[in-house]
Design an enzyme around this catalytic site. Structure first.
Site: not given
Ligand SMILES: *Cc1c(COP(=O)(O)O)cnc(C)c1O
Length: 390
Positions: A187
């Site tokens: 991210k």
């Molecule tokens: C990555 C992601 C998540 C989950 O994030 P985590 O921190 O891995 O739990 C939720 N929603 C979307 C749209 C994502 O891309």
């Protein structure tokens, strides 16, 4: 091709600052939630301009806590998009409630406001809307907020892609009832695993804080620094184990400081991709409000498969043969066996997501990529697409 020649789809950016901070935390002996997590929360709240930021060990945990805090439970329905990661919807099931999936806007690929309105009209059991700011571009927040108000439902935003995005000049995180960010390794800022719940609502913040750590009314750090006896605590609910560690917060503190620089780099690379691909049979990412900040978590190309002799899957194979990792965001949830079979979902009800899924591919876009790395991606994609034009 040796492994060093492979450009992965995503990699985190780490500097000596993060490394030193993690080492400092390790040496300190305080590895779990403590002063560094508190500092990260304070910095984050200030960054987005919200009253509360509560650190958790994933966005999935944060979304679960946010829905729990607004009282979602069995018999309730929550409207969300089919064009997302399964985490967005699975947390609705954790609470015994049911997702109501809707289709997306063909330009932004964000949740369709018209479809949200139809779902609200037809389903009085709806208690909340969960939009996802796809790829880092804000959803139609004015319209969604107006619908939430009109129908008396809550708005919990999945902002896993959207740090630091704005909507009409306002930072995401200050608009809905609660907003949840992800610091998963791919991210826009990363702590390995981690997330943040942001809200201006004191009651939601209080409930999320308690439920994040076993339903204990004060967190461990307070317990050991306040003047109450260190051994004393009270359990007020059957909570979860969702707290962030100070090891992860050590990364987050410095990643947050670099968030704006990361974003500028991502934006610059997105503009370069746009320029490079403008004459090819592809659709570029659509930017709805150029004055707003786009977090550019993803660069999603849509292949004009009608003009090409290859499909999206073949394009991905050919990119891999040239040593370039790509990905697909997303396999719509209505296509996954669990969601399809549990809710008898019919692909015909999601024509936009179906079409976009057939043609979308996400290219590498991360600040640790060099200009030469990006040039390789551009040359590979251009060659493959030109060949495929016949
Ligand atoms: C990555 C992601 C998540 C989950 O994030 P985590 O921190 O891995 O739990 C939720 N929603 C979307 C749209 C994502 O891309």
């Amino acid at each position: 091709m040796n492994r060093d020649d492979f450009l992965p789809f995503a990699l985190p950016s780490v500097s000596e600052d993060e490394i030193k901070e993690v080492v400092d935390t390790l040496r300190s002996g305080w590895w779990t939630t403590g002063a560094k997590t508190k500092k990260f929360e304070a910095d984050f709240a200030k960054f987005v301009g919200a009253s509360h930021a509560i650190a958790v060990n994933s966005a999935t945990a944060g979304l679960h806590l946010a829905l729990e805090a607004i009282g979602i439970g069995p018999g309730d329905k929550v409207i969300t998009t089919t064009f997302t990661f399964t985490a967005t919807a699975e947390v609705i099931r954790y609470l015994g409630a049911d997702p109501l999936f809707v289709d997306i806007d063909p330009q932004t690929l964000n949740i369709s406001v018209d479809q949200v309105e139809d779902a609200l009209k037809n389903h009085p059991e709806v208690k909340a809307i969960m939009p996802v700011h796809f790829a880092g571009q804000a959803c139609e927040m004015d319209e969604l907020l107006a619908l939430a108000e009109e129908y008396g439902v809550r708005l919990v935003e999945d902002a896993a892609h959207a740090l630091p995005a704005t909507y009409k000049g306002r930072r995401i995180g200050t608009l809905g009832d609660a907003t949840v960010y992800s610091f998963y390794v791919t991210k826009t800022i990363a702590t390995g695993e981690g997330g943040m719940v942001v809200t201006d609502d004191d009651a939601i913040a209080e409930r999320v804080r308690v439920m994040r750590l076993h339903g204990i009314s004060r967190d461990v750090f307070d317990r050991y620094t306040s003047d109450k006896p260190a051994w004393y605590y009270e359990v007020v609910a059957p909570g979860y184990k969702y707290n962030m560690t100070d090891i992860a917060a050590s990364l987050g503190l410095h990643q947050l400081k670099r968030a704006e620089a990361f974003r500028q780099r991502r934006e610059l690379m997105a503009l370069r991709y746009d320029a490079a691909f403008s004459e090819l049979p592809v659709r570029l990412p659509f930017v709805k409000r150029p004055d707003d900040i786009h977090a550019w978590h993803l660069y999603v190309l849509r292949l004009q498969t009608g003009e090409l002799m290859i499909d999206r899957d073949r394009f991905i194979e050919l990119m891999a043969e040239r040593g370039i990792g790509t990905s697909v965001h997303f396999i719509p949830l209505h296509r996954h066996p669990y969601w399809r079979d549990t809710y008898q979902l019919d692909a015909a009800d999601f024509p936009v997501a179906e079409q976009v899924f057939a043609e979308c591919v996400s290219l590498p876009l991360f600040p640790a990529m060099s200009d030469a790395d990006q040039q390789r991606v551009i040359e590979a994609a251009t060659a493959i697409l030109q060949d495929a034009c016949g």
